[in-house]
Motif scaffolding. Sequence first.
Motif, PDB file in Angstrom:
ATOM      1  N   ILE A   1      -3.908  16.644  -7.118  1.00 19.45           N
ATOM      2  CA  ILE A   1      -4.228  16.679  -5.687  1.00 19.45           C
ATOM      3  C   ILE A   1      -4.360  18.120  -5.203  1.00 19.45           C
ATOM      4  N   ALA A   2      -3.438  18.978  -5.605  1.00 21.46           N
ATOM      5  CA  ALA A   2      -3.504  20.390  -5.196  1.00 21.46           C
ATOM      6  C   ALA A   2      -4.776  21.044  -5.721  1.00 21.46           C
ATOM      7  N   SER A   3      -5.165  20.716  -6.937  1.00 17.44           N
ATOM      8  CA  SER A   3      -6.363  21.301  -7.529  1.00 17.44           C
ATOM      9  C   SER A   3      -7.632  20.859  -6.802  1.00 17.44           C
ATOM     10  N   LEU A   4      -7.621  19.650  -6.279  1.00 16.53           N
ATOM     11  CA  LEU A   4      -8.802  19.123  -5.588  1.00 16.53           C
ATOM     12  C   LEU A   4      -8.821  19.443  -4.096  1.00 16.53           C
ATOM     13  N   LYS A   5      -7.830  20.164  -3.636  1.00 14.68           N
ATOM     14  CA  LYS A   5      -7.695  20.436  -2.199  1.00 14.68           C
ATOM     15  C   LYS A   5      -8.925  21.115  -1.595  1.00 14.68           C
ATOM     16  N   ASP A   6      -9.508  22.064  -2.304  1.00 13.05           N
ATOM     17  CA  ASP A   6     -10.601  22.839  -1.724  1.00 13.05           C
ATOM     18  C   ASP A   6     -11.994  22.356  -2.102  1.00 13.05           C
ATOM     19  N   ARG A   7     -12.095  21.688  -3.244  1.00 17.19           N
ATOM     20  CA  ARG A   7     -13.422  21.223  -3.676  1.00 17.19           C
ATOM     21  C   ARG A   7     -13.292  20.183  -4.770  1.00 17.19           C
ATOM     22  N   ARG A   8     -14.354  19.431  -4.954  1.00  9.73           N
ATOM     23  CA  ARG A   8     -14.382  18.430  -6.020  1.00  9.73           C
ATOM     24  C   ARG A   8     -14.523  19.122  -7.371  1.00  9.73           C
ATOM     25  N   LYS A   9     -14.083  18.448  -8.423  1.00  4.57           N
ATOM     26  CA  LYS A   9     -14.151  19.036  -9.765  1.00  4.57           C
ATOM     27  C   LYS A   9     -14.492  17.957 -10.774  1.00  4.57           C
ATOM     28  N   TYR A  10     -15.092  18.391 -11.883  1.00  4.09           N
ATOM     29  CA  TYR A  10     -15.394  17.431 -12.934  1.00  4.09           C
ATOM     30  C   TYR A  10     -14.213  17.360 -13.902  1.00  4.09           C
ATOM     31  N   VAL A  11     -14.157  16.289 -14.672  1.00  4.87           N
ATOM     32  CA  VAL A  11     -12.987  15.964 -15.482  1.00  4.87           C
ATOM     33  C   VAL A  11     -12.556  17.093 -16.402  1.00  4.87           C
ATOM     34  N   SER A  12     -13.469  17.655 -17.162  1.00  8.25           N
ATOM     35  CA  SER A  12     -13.088  18.709 -18.115  1.00  8.25           C
ATOM     36  C   SER A  12     -12.499  19.920 -17.403  1.00  8.25           C
ATOM     37  N   GLU A  13     -13.094  20.297 -16.303  1.00  5.30           N
ATOM     38  CA  GLU A  13     -12.589  21.418 -15.516  1.00  5.30           C
ATOM     39  C   GLU A  13     -11.180  21.129 -15.003  1.00  5.30           C
TER      40      GLU A  13
ATOM     41  N   ASP B   1       0.843  -1.208   0.000  1.00  2.00           N
ATOM     42  CA  ASP B   1       0.000   0.000   0.000  1.00  2.00           C
ATOM     43  C   ASP B   1       0.872   1.250   0.000  1.00  2.00           C
ATOM     44  N   LEU B   2       1.897   1.245   0.831  1.00  2.00           N
ATOM     45  CA  LEU B   2       2.807   2.386   0.895  1.00  2.00           C
ATOM     46  C   LEU B   2       3.481   2.613  -0.453  1.00  2.00           C
ATOM     47  N   LEU B   3       3.931   1.554  -1.092  1.00  2.00           N
ATOM     48  CA  LEU B   3       4.556   1.697  -2.413  1.00  2.00           C
ATOM     49  C   LEU B   3       3.590   2.285  -3.434  1.00  2.00           C
ATOM     50  N   ARG B   4       2.339   1.813  -3.438  1.00  2.00           N
ATOM     51  CA  ARG B   4       1.328   2.341  -4.366  1.00  2.00           C
ATOM     52  C   ARG B   4       1.126   3.841  -4.151  1.00  2.00           C
ATOM     53  N   ILE B   5       1.066   4.246  -2.902  1.00  2.00           N
ATOM     54  CA  ILE B   5       0.862   5.663  -2.592  1.00  2.00           C
ATOM     55  C   ILE B   5       2.070   6.482  -3.028  1.00  2.00           C
ATOM     56  N   LEU B   6       3.259   6.020  -2.687  1.00  2.00           N
ATOM     57  CA  LEU B   6       4.463   6.771  -3.051  1.00  2.00           C
ATOM     58  C   LEU B   6       4.637   6.846  -4.565  1.00  2.00           C
ATOM     59  N   GLU B   7       4.330   5.764  -5.268  1.00  2.00           N
ATOM     60  CA  GLU B   7       4.404   5.781  -6.726  1.00  2.00           C
ATOM     61  C   GLU B   7       3.380   6.746  -7.308  1.00  2.00           C
ATOM     62  N   ALA B   8       2.184   6.775  -6.730  1.00  2.00           N
ATOM     63  CA  ALA B   8       1.151   7.690  -7.215  1.00  2.00           C
ATOM     64  C   ALA B   8       1.554   9.146  -7.006  1.00  2.00           C
ATOM     65  N   LEU B   9       2.288   9.405  -5.950  1.00  2.00           N
ATOM     66  CA  LEU B   9       2.698  10.782  -5.650  1.00  2.00           C
ATOM     67  C   LEU B   9       3.983  11.199  -6.372  1.00  2.00           C
ATOM     68  N   SER B  10       4.584  10.279  -7.111  1.00  2.00           N
ATOM     69  CA  SER B  10       5.891  10.559  -7.711  1.00  2.00           C
ATOM     70  C   SER B  10       5.803  11.164  -9.109  1.00  2.00           C
ATOM     71  N   ASN B  11       4.759  11.918  -9.370  1.00  2.00           N
ATOM     72  CA  ASN B  11       4.582  12.536 -10.675  1.00  2.00           C
ATOM     73  C   ASN B  11       4.052  13.951 -10.487  1.00  2.00           C
ATOM     74  N   PRO B  12       4.628  14.933 -11.183  1.00  2.50           N
ATOM     75  CA  PRO B  12       4.184  16.316 -10.994  1.00  2.50           C
ATOM     76  C   PRO B  12       2.720  16.555 -11.376  1.00  2.50           C
ATOM     77  N   TYR B  13       2.223  15.870 -12.418  1.00  2.16           N
ATOM     78  CA  TYR B  13       0.814  16.048 -12.787  1.00  2.16           C
ATOM     79  C   TYR B  13      -0.103  15.540 -11.685  1.00  2.16           C
ATOM     80  N   ARG B  14       0.254  14.429 -11.085  1.00  6.00           N
ATOM     81  CA  ARG B  14      -0.594  13.884 -10.024  1.00  6.00           C
ATOM     82  C   ARG B  14      -0.565  14.773  -8.787  1.00  6.00           C
ATOM     83  N   LEU B  15       0.569  15.368  -8.503  1.00  2.82           N
ATOM     84  CA  LEU B  15       0.622  16.330  -7.391  1.00  2.82           C
ATOM     85  C   LEU B  15      -0.240  17.553  -7.706  1.00  2.82           C
ATOM     86  N   ARG B  16      -0.223  17.984  -8.971  1.00  2.17           N
ATOM     87  CA  ARG B  16      -1.077  19.121  -9.371  1.00  2.17           C
ATOM     88  C   ARG B  16      -2.560  18.768  -9.244  1.00  2.17           C
TER      89      ARG B  16
END
Length: 107
Positions: A24-36, A7-22
Motif C-alpha cells: 500500500i505504501a509503495s502504491l501511494k503515489d502511483r500505480r506500478k507493475y508487478v515486477s517493479e 467487510d470490516l474484518l476483510r479490510i482489517l485482516e488485509a492490513l494485518s501484514n507488514p508486506y501488505r502495508l508495504r
Amino acid sequence: MTENGNDLLRILEALSNPYRLRIIASLKDRRKYVSELAREIGISRPLLYLHIQRLEGAGLISGSLELSNDGKAMKFYELTDFNIPLSPETIAKLVPSLSDKDSKIGD
C-alpha cells in the motif's frame, strides 16, 4: 467500503501484514507493475501475488492488464480510494451484521 462487519474484518485482516502495508505504501503515489512492485518490496512475484489477492479481495487495490509498446502483457496495480473510519461507534454499528461463519476464534 465498510457496509457490514464482514467487510470490516476483510479490510482489517488485509492490513494485518507488514508486506501488505508495504505494498500500500509503495502504491501511494502511483500505480506500478508487478515486477517493479516485487523488486521494491523485496519479495518474489508468487508471494507478492498472494498478498495482492488479499488486498484486492478487501477492495484496497485494483489491477489492470495492459500491453506495453512491444506487445508484452503487464499487470499494473493501484490503490483504490479508501478511507476506513474506525471508532467504537463504527464497530458497534457493524457488529450485528457479522456472520458467524466468518469468525475465527483464536486467530
